[in-house]
Design an enzyme around this catalytic site. Sequence first.
Site, short mmCIF file in Angstrom:
data_model
loop_
_atom_site.label_atom_id
_atom_site.label_comp_id
_atom_site.label_asym_id
_atom_site.label_seq_id
_atom_site.Cartn_x
_atom_site.Cartn_y
_atom_site.Cartn_z
N GLY A 20 1.85 -1.29 3.87
CA GLY A 20 1.23 -2.60 3.60
C GLY A 20 2.00 -3.63 4.41
N ALA A 55 4.50 -5.84 2.39
CA ALA A 55 5.68 -5.09 1.96
C ALA A 55 6.57 -4.76 3.15
CB ALA A 55 5.26 -3.82 1.24
N ASP A 96 6.08 -5.74 12.47
CA ASP A 96 6.63 -6.21 11.19
C ASP A 96 8.14 -6.44 11.29
OD1 ASP A 96 4.10 -6.08 10.05
OD2 ASP A 96 4.35 -3.99 9.45
N ASN A 123 0.84 -1.21 0.00
CA ASN A 123 0.00 0.00 0.00
C ASN A 123 0.86 1.24 0.00
OD1 ASN A 123 -2.55 -1.28 0.35
ND2 ASN A 123 -2.15 -1.47 2.54
P1 ATP Z 1 2.47 -2.87 14.90
O1 ATP Z 1 1.14 -3.33 14.37
O2 ATP Z 1 2.49 -1.46 15.42
O3 ATP Z 1 3.60 -3.14 13.97
P2 ATP Z 1 2.14 -5.04 16.79
O4 ATP Z 1 0.92 -4.74 17.58
O5 ATP Z 1 2.03 -6.10 15.75
O6 ATP Z 1 2.78 -3.72 16.20
P3 ATP Z 1 3.65 -5.10 19.26
O7 ATP Z 1 3.29 -6.25 20.10
O8 ATP Z 1 3.09 -3.77 19.63
O9 ATP Z 1 3.33 -5.48 17.74
O10 ATP Z 1 5.24 -4.92 19.23
C1 ATP Z 1 6.08 -5.86 18.58
C2 ATP Z 1 7.38 -5.94 19.33
O11 ATP Z 1 8.02 -4.66 19.33
C3 ATP Z 1 7.26 -6.33 20.78
O12 ATP Z 1 7.12 -7.70 20.98
C4 ATP Z 1 8.59 -5.79 21.33
O13 ATP Z 1 9.64 -6.67 20.99
C5 ATP Z 1 8.75 -4.50 20.53
N1 ATP Z 1 8.20 -3.38 21.30
C6 ATP Z 1 6.99 -2.82 21.18
N2 ATP Z 1 6.81 -1.84 22.10
C7 ATP Z 1 7.98 -1.79 22.81
C8 ATP Z 1 8.46 -1.00 23.90
N3 ATP Z 1 7.70 -0.06 24.48
N4 ATP Z 1 9.70 -1.24 24.36
C9 ATP Z 1 10.50 -2.17 23.80
N5 ATP Z 1 10.10 -2.95 22.78
C10 ATP Z 1 8.87 -2.77 22.29
#
Ligand code: ATP
Length: 367
Positions: A53, A56, A314, A25
């Site tokens: 996306g 991507a 991602d 996207n």
């Molecule tokens: P997005 O959709 O925004 O890409 P998500 O919801 O799929 O994210 P999250 O669980 O929010 O994924 O975050 C993925 C990973 O990023 C976490 O497992 C961690 O390793 C890292 N992470 C996220 N927030 C933090 C934080 N505040 N401090 C350190 N690491 C973080």
Amino acid sequence: MASSASAPASGSSDLPHITVLGSLNMDLVSYVSHHPEPGETMASNAFAISPGGKGANQAVACAKLSRSRSAGQDSKADNATATAHVSMVGAVGNDANGAALRANMSRQGVDVDGVQVLDHDGITSGVAIIVVDEPTGQNRIILSPGANYAFAWHEGVAGGGLIPPQTQLLILQLEIPLDLVLRALHEAKALGIPVLLNPAPAPATEEARAKLEAAFAAGKDTKDKGIAHLVLNETESAALVPGLTVSDLDTTEGLSRAAKYFLGLGVENIVMTLGGRGVYYATATTVAQSNGEVGELVPPEKVKQVVDTTGAGDTFAGQYALEAVYASSQGRAFDCEAAVRKSNRASAITVQRKGAQDSIPWLDELE
Ligand code: ATP
């Protein structure tokens, strides 16, 4: 050259091969002082166009995390240092956004031969119009999937299929039609290719959830197992596990319940990312050896300041996929905990920078 203990030597002609089948996207982002009322025309405070996306983003994550930056050119890959080959399979329209999306991925080291340019029925490239209310940081997003939803199996890359046959790990998300994802799972199984599924966005209907559940279970109890790696966040876990809520995942019991459900369907490695709480993981091996507690909570990396979490999931999926494909290509057993820890390190860099694909680190930054 990569100094990662698990990465193969760079410059090899037969690098481990990851294929991502998914969405591309163009994100058009306006930053405003308030969301517009019906009929209101307003000026934005700032505007940005950036490639996105989930498909991507994850392909770019795999590519950047497996190669260094070209000297003096921050946004271009040095393919001579590559430790993995990354192919994207998807579709864009025959328009300026499509050309920019393909060119951008290619610059970052992704093989875009499988990204088709659809030139019929006025199909446009996928576009996300994102309006960010600056005072609250809240988004309103209109997604026009365009080519991502017009992409059909008969437009596949290899003899009518969609997966390049040299693929050693296939990554899938849910930003393309579910039937296409299910066919890809089926094709991967027939070819003996392990799959990493990131079920994002979470299925919105019970019908979609049930179809996915059936696909998970399809490999159960057979010698060619089900999904090798399921990487998902709390919202996606709650949407997929019957009767589970996001708040249930605040407790170890809830996390364990979700893990048991997926392991029961034949998933080999289940990895739940929990934002700033870190990651809960469980594997078919650890559950077989445990007396009750199936998984383990791995804390996140410490970060100085969280700037923007876009792309964190991602980045995590990309690094994790690399760890999985390095292990299989070297004939080693996959160490899920080590993969989680390394992926935490990669995504901790992403959360300290603005943007999605731009914020993903290169291999040399991780080291
Ligand atoms: P997005 O959709 O925004 O890409 P998500 O919801 O799929 O994210 P999250 O669980 O929010 O994924 O975050 C993925 C990973 O990023 C976490 O497992 C961690 O390793 C890292 N992470 C996220 N927030 C933090 C934080 N505040 N401090 C350190 N690491 C973080």
